[in-house]
Design an enzyme around this catalytic site. Structure first.
Site, PDB file in Angstrom:
ATOM      1  N   ASP A   1      38.337  44.455  45.129  1.00 41.65           N
ATOM      2  CA  ASP A   1      38.412  44.434  43.670  1.00 41.65           C
ATOM      3  C   ASP A   1      38.904  45.805  43.224  1.00 41.65           C
ATOM      4  O   ASP A   1      38.157  46.775  43.209  1.00 41.65           O
ATOM      5  CB  ASP A   1      37.035  44.124  43.086  1.00 41.65           C
ATOM      6  CG  ASP A   1      37.021  44.132  41.560  1.00 41.65           C
ATOM      7  OD1 ASP A   1      37.964  44.693  40.952  1.00 41.65           O
ATOM      8  OD2 ASP A   1      36.057  43.616  40.977  1.00 41.65           O
TER       9      ASP A   1
ATOM     10  N   LYS B   1      43.236  45.932  34.206  1.00 42.43           N
ATOM     11  CA  LYS B   1      43.028  47.189  33.483  1.00 42.43           C
ATOM     12  C   LYS B   1      44.302  48.030  33.379  1.00 42.43           C
ATOM     13  O   LYS B   1      45.171  47.739  32.566  1.00 42.43           O
ATOM     14  CB  LYS B   1      41.863  47.964  34.114  1.00 42.43           C
ATOM     15  CG  LYS B   1      40.487  47.348  33.805  1.00 42.43           C
ATOM     16  CD  LYS B   1      39.361  48.262  34.227  1.00 42.43           C
ATOM     17  CE  LYS B   1      37.985  47.668  33.960  1.00 42.43           C
ATOM     18  NZ  LYS B   1      37.636  47.620  32.537  1.00 42.43           N
TER      19      LYS B   1
ATOM     20  N   PHE C   1      30.385  44.732  40.069  1.00 42.86           N
ATOM     21  CA  PHE C   1      30.850  44.073  38.839  1.00 42.86           C
ATOM     22  C   PHE C   1      32.231  43.502  39.106  1.00 42.86           C
ATOM     23  O   PHE C   1      33.142  44.235  39.492  1.00 42.86           O
ATOM     24  CB  PHE C   1      30.894  45.044  37.666  1.00 42.86           C
ATOM     25  CG  PHE C   1      31.189  44.363  36.352  1.00 42.86           C
ATOM     26  CD1 PHE C   1      30.158  43.849  35.575  1.00 42.86           C
ATOM     27  CD2 PHE C   1      32.492  44.219  35.905  1.00 42.86           C
ATOM     28  CE1 PHE C   1      30.425  43.190  34.371  1.00 42.86           C
ATOM     29  CE2 PHE C   1      32.769  43.568  34.710  1.00 42.86           C
ATOM     30  CZ  PHE C   1      31.733  43.061  33.945  1.00 42.86           C
TER      31      PHE C   1
END
Length: 400
Positions: free
Chosen positions: A221, A250, A136
């Site tokens: 990532d 985040k 993702f």
């Protein structure tokens, strides 16, 4: 008119299915809803609230910056952005930083940079992007296609081309795909949405070596794993494998939207003025808050605390599982933990989430078979203990 959960159905695009209760206040790892009911937060805003809710250092940074300067665009630079960039460069492999507003944008920038640099160095044919199945990387059309989950990318028409997928933790699968036309390989050091699945050190080292062999850029990532969540500032430091490009978001902002792409000077030179941009990227408010997050998180005592709290969770989950056998495995790193449902309960993670909420506990899923925990990095040990008690009650009801 009082705004309740029903207002979501009335006014909001129905691409989410939020919980029945509406949080209105938070402090530390506790949250209260409209009815004054208290919850312990083990979800952390999906690994975002690195310091919990309304941490004093973040409130101070935001309110002080709010009285100074909000936005100037990238026609100008600003001091909070420069200060944050300096901190990130000094603490990582990187020489250069690009700021944006989300993890998807950070990955979009990373992928565009990798392709542009590869093409400028070797020619138009060197544009292939390799990614892992069940990964993702965001919801832009490029990043959602790079993420190897067709359920998120199907149904929107023709997809971006030149993308292929290999199996996570399977080096032979990558060897079968990578070649001299590969621009980059993008990997999560721990697959987050794909089930909280850590990479093996051998796998990441092998990916690094294959990228070097084929002159491909390695992108990590670290949107979900970065900013202390692994017990190091970034997870690549846990593995000792250094990427060429890294994405972060985040936890970087502790709840204030911000993303960042980190890379070396040699690679960064391929993004000259006008080749990529964002209106809000490097916003003074976001960078001031992120700078405060960095100062708290990048502390040996806090990072050591993440690893100690990891063990509290693992021990507690194993104890619960001994009493109520539901999980086949507890895995993860630092304060990104996944409890995998046993075959008898496959596909029912959402049921556990709902029962936990009824018991006053906020948790997450990582797919239908994994219960995910991504709490504050400074969650109190007492909150961990009480949250696990509430989870235990939910599990008893789940199997009962």
């Amino acid at each position: 008119m009082a705004l309740t959960r029903s207002a979501f159905d009335q006014y909001m695009v129905p691409n989410y299915a939020p919980a029945a209760f509406v949080p209105v206040r938070g402090a530390g790892s506790r949250v209260w809803d409209q009815d004054g009911r208290e919850y312990i937060d083990f979800s952390g805003g999906i690994a975002v609230n690195a310091l919990g809710h309304c941490h004093p250092a973040l409130v101070k940074a935001l309110t002080e910056q709010a009285g100074r300067l909000w936005h100037v665009s990238n026609v100008f630079t600003n001091e909070p952005a420069l200060a944050l960039a300096e901190k990130l460069v000094n603490a990582t492999f990187a020489d250069k930083v690009f700021f944006c507003n989300s993890g998807a944008e950070a990955n979009e920038a990373a992928l565009k940079l990798a392709r542009r640099a590869a093409i400028e160095r070797f020619g138009e044919q060197k544009h292939k992007v390799l990614s892992t199945l069940n990964s993702f990387h965001g919801r832009t059309f490029f990043t959602v296609t790079v993420g190897g989950q067709p359920k998120y990318s199907d149904g929107f028409g023709p997809k971006p081309q030149g993308i292929a997928y290999f199996e996570y933790n399977n080096l032979d699968s990558l060897k079968a795909l990578i070649d001299d036309d590969t621009a980059c390989v993008i990997v999560e050091p721990i697959q987050g949405e794909g089930g909280v699945l850590p990479a093996s050190a051998e796998f990441l080292q092998g990916v690094r070596e294959l990228c070097d062999k084929h002159n491909a850029f390695l992108i990590f990532d670290e949107v979900q794993t970065g900013m202390g969540r692994s017990g190091s500032l970034f997870a690549y430091q846990e593995y000792g494998v250094v990427p060429d490009i890294l994405s972060s978001a985040k936890s970087l902002g502790g709840g204030f939207p911000i993303g960042a792409m980190l890379t070396t000077s040699d690679i960064a030179r391929h993004l000259v003025a006008g080749t990529h941009g964002t209106t809000y990227g490097g916003n003074p408010l976001a960078c001031a808050v992120a700078g405060a997050v960095f100062d708290v998180v990048n502390d040996p005592a806090v990072l050591a605390g993440v690893k100690a709290k990891h063990q509290l969770y693992v021990n507690g989950l194993q104890k619960l599982n001994a009493a109520t056998p539901v999980f086949s495995e507890v895995r993860g790193m630092g304060l990104l933990i996944g409890a995998v449902l046993s075959e008898a309960y496959a596909g029912r993670a959402k049921d556990i989430l709902n029962l936990a909420a009824e018991e006053g506990l906020m948790i997450l899923m990582a797919g239908p078979n994994v219960v995910r925990f991504a709490p504050s990095l400074v969650v109190e040990d007492a909150d961990i203990a009480e949250g696990l008690v509430r989870l235990g009650r939910a599990l008893q009801r789940f199997v009962g």
